[in-house]
Write a protein that holds these residues in place. Structure first.
Motif, PDB file in Angstrom:
ATOM      1  N   VAL A 117     -33.017 -66.990 -16.709  1.00  0.00           N
ATOM      2  CA  VAL A 117     -33.398 -67.882 -15.595  1.00  0.00           C
ATOM      3  C   VAL A 117     -34.294 -67.124 -14.617  1.00  0.00           C
ATOM      4  N   LEU A 118     -33.916 -65.893 -14.308  1.00  0.00           N
ATOM      5  CA  LEU A 118     -34.716 -65.074 -13.392  1.00  0.00           C
ATOM      6  C   LEU A 118     -36.111 -64.828 -13.974  1.00  0.00           C
ATOM      7  N   GLY A 119     -36.154 -64.491 -15.243  1.00  0.00           N
ATOM      8  CA  GLY A 119     -37.442 -64.227 -15.904  1.00  0.00           C
ATOM      9  C   GLY A 119     -38.369 -65.432 -15.841  1.00  0.00           C
ATOM     10  N   VAL A 120     -37.824 -66.612 -16.155  1.00  0.00           N
ATOM     11  CA  VAL A 120     -38.634 -67.845 -16.120  1.00  0.00           C
ATOM     12  C   VAL A 120     -39.123 -68.111 -14.693  1.00  0.00           C
ATOM     13  N   GLY A 121     -38.248 -67.929 -13.721  1.00  0.00           N
ATOM     14  CA  GLY A 121     -38.611 -68.162 -12.317  1.00  0.00           C
ATOM     15  C   GLY A 121     -39.732 -67.251 -11.847  1.00  0.00           C
ATOM     16  N   VAL A 122     -39.615 -65.979 -12.195  1.00  0.00           N
ATOM     17  CA  VAL A 122     -40.634 -65.005 -11.770  1.00  0.00           C
ATOM     18  C   VAL A 122     -41.969 -65.306 -12.457  1.00  0.00           C
ATOM     19  N   ILE A 123     -41.917 -65.630 -13.748  1.00  0.00           N
ATOM     20  CA  ILE A 123     -43.164 -65.947 -14.473  1.00  0.00           C
ATOM     21  C   ILE A 123     -43.818 -67.200 -13.882  1.00  0.00           C
ATOM     22  N   LEU A 124     -43.011 -68.234 -13.584  1.00  0.00           N
ATOM     23  CA  LEU A 124     -43.552 -69.460 -12.981  1.00  0.00           C
ATOM     24  C   LEU A 124     -44.180 -69.171 -11.616  1.00  0.00           C
ATOM     25  N   SER A 125     -43.476 -68.363 -10.810  1.00  0.00           N
ATOM     26  CA  SER A 125     -43.998 -68.012  -9.480  1.00  0.00           C
ATOM     27  C   SER A 125     -45.330 -67.293  -9.609  1.00  0.00           C
ATOM     28  N   THR A 126     -45.408 -66.381 -10.562  1.00  0.00           N
ATOM     29  CA  THR A 126     -46.648 -65.611 -10.767  1.00  0.00           C
ATOM     30  C   THR A 126     -47.769 -66.516 -11.268  1.00  0.00           C
ATOM     31  N   LEU A 127     -47.414 -67.452 -12.181  1.00  0.00           N
ATOM     32  CA  LEU A 127     -48.425 -68.379 -12.705  1.00  0.00           C
ATOM     33  C   LEU A 127     -48.977 -69.275 -11.595  1.00  0.00           C
ATOM     34  N   VAL A 128     -48.069 -69.798 -10.763  1.00  0.00           N
ATOM     35  CA  VAL A 128     -48.506 -70.654  -9.648  1.00  0.00           C
ATOM     36  C   VAL A 128     -49.422 -69.868  -8.716  1.00  0.00           C
ATOM     37  N   TYR A 129     -49.029 -68.641  -8.428  1.00  0.00           N
ATOM     38  CA  TYR A 129     -49.849 -67.779  -7.556  1.00  0.00           C
ATOM     39  C   TYR A 129     -51.202 -67.493  -8.214  1.00  0.00           C
ATOM     40  N   GLY A 130     -51.180 -67.222  -9.512  1.00  0.00           N
ATOM     41  CA  GLY A 130     -52.426 -66.910 -10.226  1.00  0.00           C
ATOM     42  C   GLY A 130     -53.355 -68.114 -10.349  1.00  0.00           C
ATOM     43  N   LEU A 131     -52.765 -69.305 -10.567  1.00  0.00           N
ATOM     44  CA  LEU A 131     -53.590 -70.502 -10.773  1.00  0.00           C
ATOM     45  C   LEU A 131     -54.090 -71.116  -9.468  1.00  0.00           C
ATOM     46  N   HIS A 132     -53.192 -71.125  -8.456  1.00  0.00           N
ATOM     47  CA  HIS A 132     -53.557 -71.775  -7.197  1.00  0.00           C
ATOM     48  C   HIS A 132     -54.002 -70.792  -6.123  1.00  0.00           C
ATOM     49  N   GLY A 133     -53.830 -69.518  -6.372  1.00  0.00           N
ATOM     50  CA  GLY A 133     -54.226 -68.534  -5.367  1.00  0.00           C
ATOM     51  C   GLY A 133     -53.316 -68.623  -4.157  1.00  0.00           C
ATOM     52  N   GLY A 134     -53.879 -68.456  -2.967  1.00  0.00           N
ATOM     53  CA  GLY A 134     -53.074 -68.519  -1.753  1.00  0.00           C
ATOM     54  C   GLY A 134     -52.551 -67.157  -1.359  1.00  0.00           C
ATOM     55  N   GLY A 135     -51.656 -67.168  -0.364  1.00  0.00           N
ATOM     56  CA  GLY A 135     -51.164 -65.911   0.173  1.00  0.00           C
ATOM     57  C   GLY A 135     -50.064 -65.291  -0.657  1.00  0.00           C
ATOM     58  N   VAL A 136     -49.841 -64.021  -0.371  1.00  0.00           N
ATOM     59  CA  VAL A 136     -48.778 -63.281  -1.068  1.00  0.00           C
ATOM     60  C   VAL A 136     -47.399 -63.793  -0.637  1.00  0.00           C
ATOM     61  N   SER A 137     -47.321 -64.373   0.566  1.00  0.00           N
ATOM     62  CA  SER A 137     -46.018 -64.815   1.082  1.00  0.00           C
ATOM     63  C   SER A 137     -45.377 -65.853   0.160  1.00  0.00           C
ATOM     64  N   ASN A 138     -46.170 -66.752  -0.392  1.00  0.00           N
ATOM     65  CA  ASN A 138     -45.595 -67.766  -1.281  1.00  0.00           C
ATOM     66  C   ASN A 138     -45.136 -67.164  -2.606  1.00  0.00           C
ATOM     67  N   LEU A 139     -45.869 -66.147  -3.091  1.00  0.00           N
ATOM     68  CA  LEU A 139     -45.427 -65.454  -4.309  1.00  0.00           C
ATOM     69  C   LEU A 139     -44.087 -64.770  -4.042  1.00  0.00           C
ATOM     70  N   PHE A 140     -44.006 -64.103  -2.888  1.00  0.00           N
ATOM     71  CA  PHE A 140     -42.778 -63.415  -2.496  1.00  0.00           C
ATOM     72  C   PHE A 140     -41.618 -64.407  -2.394  1.00  0.00           C
ATOM     73  N   ASN A 141     -41.869 -65.540  -1.725  1.00  0.00           N
ATOM     74  CA  ASN A 141     -40.816 -66.550  -1.577  1.00  0.00           C
ATOM     75  C   ASN A 141     -40.404 -67.129  -2.930  1.00  0.00           C
ATOM     76  N   GLY A 142     -41.377 -67.274  -3.825  1.00  0.00           N
ATOM     77  CA  GLY A 142     -41.078 -67.777  -5.166  1.00  0.00           C
ATOM     78  C   GLY A 142     -40.164 -66.835  -5.930  1.00  0.00           C
ATOM     79  N   VAL A 143     -40.429 -65.540  -5.790  1.00  0.00           N
ATOM     80  CA  VAL A 143     -39.605 -64.540  -6.480  1.00  0.00           C
ATOM     81  C   VAL A 143     -38.199 -64.505  -5.867  1.00  0.00           C
ATOM     82  N   VAL A 144     -38.132 -64.596  -4.537  1.00  0.00           N
ATOM     83  CA  VAL A 144     -36.819 -64.610  -3.872  1.00  0.00           C
ATOM     84  C   VAL A 144     -36.032 -65.857  -4.295  1.00  0.00           C
TER      85      VAL A 144
END
Lengths: 137, 71
Positions: free
Chosen positions: A88-115
């Protein structure tokens, strides 16, 4: 209900409530390149203090069982729950990274996604423990 | 997952034959929780070889007298 299952119920409820409070408290509109570490620190401190209280109450009310290590069936249930929550953690982190990679934006949302992935994975671990302890391993 | 292992057992029957030994007493003797004894009796959990020998020794019988293979 065994001590391990009571513990999983307590910790699962704690993760669910504190996780939801964190999601509601977070300002998701903020999307900058700063990691807002102090906002998440409040959450972690609350989780640590409440975990100590829950485990303390369980240990006092289940003195005999709390002193004993997990038995063979419980160890298998805990191990399997850890395996699935890791996925579950692995899927969540990969999804967060994909969203960050595809949509860009700030690092804060990537961080919040991982948390958020960490919180969901931790909740999943306790939910899986209850499932395996009840349904068999 | 959820499917009972194809191992049968006579733990409950042997417990009752031994002056109605409680699940907790058996659990304490073999070093597991009462919930594990319940899971074994219900066929939801197959004990380790060590626990299987411990159970059979408690009842003074062989392992094959307690556990069997379904079918």
């Amino acid at each position: 209900m065994s001590f391990r299952e009571k513990s999983a119920w307590g910790m699962g409820a704690l993760m669910l409530v504190t996780g939801l409070l964190w999601v509601l408290h977070m300002d998701w509109a903020v999307n900058d390149d700063h990691v807002h570490i102090w906002e998440i620190a409040h959450f972690f401190i609350a989780v640590i203090i409440l975990s100590i209280i829950i485990q303390g109450v369980l240990a006092v009310t289940n003195r005999g069982e709390a002193r004993k290590p997990a038995d063979e069936r419980e160890r298998v249930a805990i191990w399997r729950a850890g395996h699935w929550s890791g996925s579950v953690l692995g899927v969540g982190v990969i999804l967060s990274t994909l969203v960050y990679g595809l949509h860009g934006g700030g690092v804060s949302n990537l961080f919040n996604g991982v948390v958020a992935s960490l919180i969901v994975a931790q909740f999943a671990q306790y939910a899986f423990q209850i499932f395996f302890l009840r349904r068999g391993v | 997952m959820g499917k009972a292992p194809p191992i049968t057992n006579r733990v409950k029957e042997l417990r009752e034959e031994h002056d109605g030994m409680s699940q907790q007493a058996l659990a304490d003797t073999i070093g597991v929780t009462r919930q594990t004894v319940i899971a074994i009796e219900q066929g939801k959990y197959s004990p380790s070889l060590e626990s299987a020998f411990r159970i059979s020794r408690v009842f003074g019988v062989g392992v094959e007298d307690v556990f069997g293979w379904e079918g």
